[in-house]
Design an enzyme around this catalytic site. Structure first.
Site, PDB file in Angstrom:
ATOM      1  CB  SER A 144     -29.731 -33.524 -53.909  1.00  0.00           C
ATOM      2  OG  SER A 144     -29.214 -34.685 -53.322  1.00  0.00           O
ATOM      3  CG  ASP A 265     -21.868 -33.293 -53.654  1.00  0.00           C
ATOM      4  OD1 ASP A 265     -22.173 -34.038 -52.698  1.00  0.00           O
ATOM      5  OD2 ASP A 265     -22.704 -32.834 -54.446  1.00  0.00           O
ATOM      6  CG  HIS A 297     -25.068 -32.584 -51.718  1.00  0.00           C
ATOM      7  ND1 HIS A 297     -24.964 -33.126 -52.983  1.00  0.00           N
ATOM      8  CD2 HIS A 297     -26.382 -32.725 -51.367  1.00  0.00           C
ATOM      9  CE1 HIS A 297     -26.135 -33.587 -53.377  1.00  0.00           C
ATOM     10  NE2 HIS A 297     -27.012 -33.347 -52.417  1.00  0.00           N
TER      11      HIS A 297
END
Length: 329
Positions: A144, A265, A297
């Protein structure tokens, strides 16, 4: 669609896995863990951890240096990734970003991502260059926003430092709903930095958009060190700046990499991963893009178990192949 809003949650257990003592739990997973604080050259201390195979006589294949995402830390469910790689025979090291977990800094605030990257990198390089690991293959791993910062670490490193890069749902392109408006950033910018630490940016309920498995969402949501306030102005300003920067510099990536991303996501657009794959100058046979249809995600912490197993199998196949190909020096 993201999971429904959660009801009030009970107090968190001592560990994400429950109440089993740490040493006993790690042994059951076939790994050993250590924790420390590292004094960086930037007058800050960061919390660091390592995970290695439990059998101290087992040869180490290589080293992996991992960076968690926004609002997270290395001491809760992010460990699932670290433990998996250690079970495969790798030495795994992680550092909490400044402003996160057990590291110094205002909680949830990264006002300078270049410095945040350099801070974690100072620890990673100290391990990577140590006698024990200097001749082994070494990889940077980022999840991320940690993927975004990992890219900065790569740009800041000497060209021969890293064997490869691994990205899980990297934040290279933000969804429109998550992107701060220019009006907000301009307005706060007019305060000459006074608003930089304010938790004042719109909150788009990030956790609910990251986790597909509702039971796992409940566990992640009670992480006692997770930042739960509204995004801070400076952090979001840096997200906008650095995502633009890396998009314009993907062609500087010349080493092997794997990028994994879910097509559903809600926090980081998979188009950013596709852009990296297309623009990077890495040899075609040494770069890989894995898109997972319908995955959210958090590919390893928040998907159903069968989906997690698929992602981990792909990661293991890739890193084992690259470790064998590029081997010890």
């Amino acid at each position: 669609m993201p999971p429904p809003n959660l009801p009030p949650l009970p107090p968190p257990p001592p560990f994400f896995w429950g109440e089993t003592p740490e040493e006993q739990y790690y042994a059951s997973q076939g790994v050993r863990n250590s924790k420390t604080h590292f004094q960086t050259p930037y007058n800050t201390k960061i919390f660091t951890q390592s995970w290695l195979p439990l059998d101290q006589n087992q040869p180490i294949k290589g080293s992996i240096f991992m960076t968690h995402g926004y609002g997270s830390d290395s001491n809760w469910c992010f460990q699932k990734i670290c433990i998996a790689y250690a079970k495969w025979g790798y030495a795994v090291f992680a550092a909490d970003l400044i402003g996160h977990g057990g590291s110094d800094g205002l909680h949830g605030y990264i006002g300078d991502m270049d410095k945040a990257a350099a801070t974690s990198l100072s620890y990673f390089v100290s391990v990577r260059k140590s006698d024990e690991y200097k001749d082994l293959p070494a990889f940077l791993f980022g999840e991320s926003m940690g993927g975004l910062i990992t890219m900065l670490m790569y740009f800041q490193s000497d060209h021969d430092t890293w064997t490869g890069l691994i990205f899980s749902s990297p934040l290279f392109v933000t969804p429109e709903a998550m992107t701060p408006s220019k009006l907000h950033l301009t307005m706060y910018g007019l305060l000459f930095g006074l608003a930089d630490t304010w938790a004042a940016m719109p909150d788009a309920r990030m956790v609910a958009k990251a986790i597909r498995d509702v039971e796992k969402l409940k566990i992640i949501a009670v992480n006692p060190k997770r930042y739960t306030g509204k995004p801070r102005v400076g952090t979001m300003r840096e997200v906008v700046r650095v995502t633009n920067y890396v998009q314009n510099n993907f062609e500087k990536v010349k080493i092997p990499f794997l990028v994994a991303h879910g097509t559903s996501d809600g926090l980081a657009c998979h188009s950013g991963s596709e852009m990296l794959y297309e623009k990077a100058l890495t040899a075609k046979e040494d770069k890989a893009l894995k898109l997972y249809e319908g995955y959210y995600h958090s590919l390893i912490q928040g998907e159903p178990d069968d989906a997690v197993e698929l992602v981990l199998a792909d990661m293991k196949a890739w890193i084992d192949e690259k470790t064998k190909k590029f081997g010890p020096k």
